[in-house]
Structures are given as structure tokens and as C-alpha cells.
Design a protein around this motif. Sequence first.
Motif, PDB file in Angstrom:
ATOM      1  N   LEU A  92       0.856  -1.178   0.000  1.00 22.69           N
ATOM      2  CA  LEU A  92       0.000   0.000   0.000  1.00 22.69           C
ATOM      3  C   LEU A  92       0.893   1.229   0.000  1.00 22.69           C
ATOM      4  O   LEU A  92       1.795   1.348   0.840  1.00 22.69           O
ATOM      5  N   GLN A  93       0.650   2.125  -0.962  1.00 24.15           N
ATOM      6  CA  GLN A  93       1.314   3.425  -0.959  1.00 24.15           C
ATOM      7  C   GLN A  93       0.261   4.455  -0.573  1.00 24.15           C
ATOM      8  O   GLN A  93      -0.726   4.641  -1.294  1.00 24.15           O
ATOM      9  N   ASN A  94       0.450   5.089   0.583  1.00 20.74           N
ATOM     10  CA  ASN A  94      -0.548   6.044   1.052  1.00 20.74           C
ATOM     11  C   ASN A  94      -0.470   7.329   0.219  1.00 20.74           C
ATOM     12  O   ASN A  94       0.479   7.516  -0.544  1.00 20.74           O
ATOM     13  N   THR A 118      -8.165   5.872   6.350  1.00 17.89           N
ATOM     14  CA  THR A 118      -6.732   5.557   6.352  1.00 17.89           C
ATOM     15  C   THR A 118      -6.382   4.442   5.373  1.00 17.89           C
ATOM     16  O   THR A 118      -5.204   4.189   5.124  1.00 17.89           O
ATOM     17  N   ASP A 119      -7.381   3.762   4.788  1.00 20.45           N
ATOM     18  CA  ASP A 119      -7.135   2.723   3.788  1.00 20.45           C
ATOM     19  C   ASP A 119      -6.941   3.306   2.390  1.00 20.45           C
ATOM     20  O   ASP A 119      -6.588   2.591   1.461  1.00 20.45           O
ATOM     21  N   SER A 120      -7.175   4.608   2.223  1.00 23.80           N
ATOM     22  CA  SER A 120      -7.019   5.243   0.917  1.00 23.80           C
ATOM     23  C   SER A 120      -5.576   5.160   0.467  1.00 23.80           C
ATOM     24  O   SER A 120      -4.653   5.302   1.271  1.00 23.80           O
ATOM     25  N   GLY A 121      -5.388   4.944  -0.813  1.00 23.36           N
ATOM     26  CA  GLY A 121      -4.040   4.899  -1.362  1.00 23.36           C
ATOM     27  C   GLY A 121      -3.987   4.043  -2.598  1.00 23.36           C
ATOM     28  O   GLY A 121      -5.005   3.685  -3.191  1.00 23.36           O
ATOM     29  N   TYR A 169      -2.753   0.463  -4.120  1.00 19.22           N
ATOM     30  CA  TYR A 169      -2.408  -0.901  -3.734  1.00 19.22           C
ATOM     31  C   TYR A 169      -1.664  -1.566  -4.888  1.00 19.22           C
ATOM     32  O   TYR A 169      -2.058  -1.441  -6.038  1.00 19.22           O
TER      33      TYR A 169
END
Length: 121
Positions: free
Chosen positions: A56-58, A100-103, A105
Motif C-alpha cells: 500500500l502506498q498512502n 486511512t485505507d485510501s491509497g 495498492y
Amino acid sequence: MKRLVDTVLGLLFAQVCCVRGMDVAQNPPALSLQEGASSTLWCNFSTFPDSVQWYLQNPRGHLTHLFSVPSGTRQDGRLNATTVPKERHSSLHISSLRTTDSGTYFCAAQHGAPQAPAAST
């Protein structure tokens, strides 16, 4: 009345990582979901992977390794990754989505020697 910022999760992007001799396709390429929903991202491979890595890249650019899954299922809290080498696919399921899961994948397949993901924006 909740503000839109509180209810919309934002976009989850799936990016393709490449390995020599193996095509990797991720679906869906982007999601816009509400907080509390669940989602599954899929990677399909042209050949049999030895192992699959999920990253995961935020939104700020920080890259986090989520899972290494050679075969079977791994779980960590709300995240669940499954790899089925014989069927040449892997999935990442995220339950009870949070902002906070946004980003972005990434899935990266290892075939032979381990490869780092090739991030693209």
C-alpha cells in the motif's frame, strides 16, 4: 448530517507491477467507496507465481508492505490476502474500510528470485 468528508472513503487505486516473463493485471483499477464498506482487489498472472506481495502506498507516498503470500490465506486485522498459484491469482480483501485505507495498492508476483515492485503513478 454527516459531512461528505466523513462518509466518502476516497479512491483505492490498484497498480500493476511487472516481473520479467510474467504479465500481471489488477482489477479493479480504482474504487470510490464509503467508509465501513468492504472491497476486494484482484491480481491475475500469466504464469504461476512463486509468491505474491501486496503493498500500500498512502497518499503521501509512504510504501508499506502488507503481505507475502506464497499460497493460501494470510490475515491481519481487517485485511485478508489469498493466493491460489494453480489458478494464477491473488486477492486482497479489506473489510470495514476507513479513510486511512485510501491509497494505491500494488501486487507484485515473485517468480524465481524476489523482485521489488515497480511503482507507477
